[in-house]
Design an enzyme around this catalytic site. Structure first.
Site, PDB file in Angstrom:
ATOM      1  N   ASP A 187     -51.478 -23.829 -29.012  1.00 49.92           N
ATOM      2  CA  ASP A 187     -52.260 -23.852 -27.776  1.00 49.92           C
ATOM      3  C   ASP A 187     -53.180 -22.630 -27.759  1.00 49.92           C
ATOM      4  OD1 ASP A 187     -50.273 -21.957 -27.301  1.00 49.92           O
ATOM      5  OD2 ASP A 187     -49.719 -22.711 -25.329  1.00 49.92           O
TER       6      ASP A 187
ATOM      7  N   TYR B 115     -55.191 -19.052 -27.044  1.00 52.76           N
ATOM      8  CA  TYR B 115     -54.786 -17.682 -26.734  1.00 52.76           C
ATOM      9  C   TYR B 115     -54.695 -17.537 -25.215  1.00 52.76           C
ATOM     10  CZ  TYR B 115     -56.201 -16.629 -31.562  1.00 52.76           C
ATOM     11  OH  TYR B 115     -56.336 -16.622 -32.927  1.00 52.76           O
TER      12      TYR B 115
ATOM     13  N   PHE C  78     -57.659 -20.787 -32.957  1.00 54.34           N
ATOM     14  CA  PHE C  78     -57.550 -19.536 -33.708  1.00 54.34           C
ATOM     15  C   PHE C  78     -58.786 -18.637 -33.604  1.00 54.34           C
ATOM     16  CE2 PHE C  78     -54.674 -22.492 -35.872  1.00 54.34           C
ATOM     17  CZ  PHE C  78     -53.478 -21.799 -35.728  1.00 54.34           C
TER      18      PHE C  78
ATOM     19  N   HIS D 157     -46.500 -21.471 -38.869  1.00 53.79           N
ATOM     20  CA  HIS D 157     -47.634 -20.954 -38.112  1.00 53.79           C
ATOM     21  C   HIS D 157     -48.000 -19.557 -38.623  1.00 53.79           C
ATOM     22  CE1 HIS D 157     -49.915 -19.627 -34.547  1.00 53.79           C
ATOM     23  NE2 HIS D 157     -50.049 -20.906 -34.259  1.00 53.79           N
TER      24      HIS D 157
END
Length: 215
Positions: free
Chosen positions: A60, A62, A73, A182
């Site tokens: 999801d 930041y 990202f 991740h």
């Protein structure tokens, strides 16, 4: 969003699950601090559908002020590079040499046909995964199914459990799936580092007559 996505997105927006999600989001944006800004929520879909070559799927957005900009990202170049993106750049450097980006914005990846998508597209400030289970996962499942059917020779890069759960939606006889932990500092050492997704992606693209991504 790009015109090429509008028929698909219009059909999703009219479905009952998305109507409920829209009501939820309206209340959230009215009463809380939500990221990214409303006008950036669908920024990933500014990429021309016919030019999409790679799909990077994360978790999801930041949840700190100023960071989320609608691309998974990615952060504005004015912002410090977040730890997950620091690790992504480290893996690029280890895998193929020096990464090309001077800052935290990944908009140049988007321009090359990389769809930077999270499984959930909004989040409440300082509360990771606060908008999970509200309908976004259904929406991104439909996006993956649509891409799987409509586009040839895609590379799907799935980072983290939420993204990897989408793997059964992808026809691996037609597309390349690259999955790992991740890139977050909490999990990067459990399979992200050393996974070499960037060289593997480019090898597949070149093999199928497509330009490699300048990472």
């Amino acid at each position: 969003m790009h015109e090429s996505w509008k028929p698909f997105l219009k059909s999703e927006f009219e479905k009952p699950y998305f109507q409920e999600l829209s009501k939820f989001l309206h209340r959230e944006y009215e009463t809380k601090t939500i990221f990214p800004r409303k006008e950036l929520v669908f920024r990933a879909f500014a990429t021309n559908l016919t030019q999409v070559k790679v799909v990077i799927l994360g978790q999801d957005p930041y949840h700190t002020p100023g960071a989320a900009e609608g691309l998974a990202f990615s952060v504005p170049n004015s912002q410090p590079i977040p730890p997950s993106l620091v690790n992504i750049y480290k893996e690029i450097d280890s895998d193929i040499g020096k990464h090309a980006n001077p800052g935290g914005s990944l908009s140049n990846w988007q321009k090359q046909g990389v769809l930077l998508l999270n499984t959930v597209l909004t989040v409440e400030a300082h509360k990771a995964k606060s908008h999970s289970g509200k309908g976004w996962e259904i929406f991104t499942t439909e996006v993956i199914k649509f891409l799987n059917a409509e586009r040839p020779h895609l590379v799907f890069i799935l980072w983290g459990r939420d993204a990897r759960n989408k793997k059964p939606l992808i026809d691996t006889s037609k597309h390349l799936v690259l999955e790992s932990a991740h890139p977050s500092p909490l999990s990067a050492y459990y399979g992200f580092f050393g996974s070499k997704p960037f060289s593997k992606c480019n090898e597949f693209l070149v093999k199928n007559g497509l330009d490699p991504i300048i990472w």
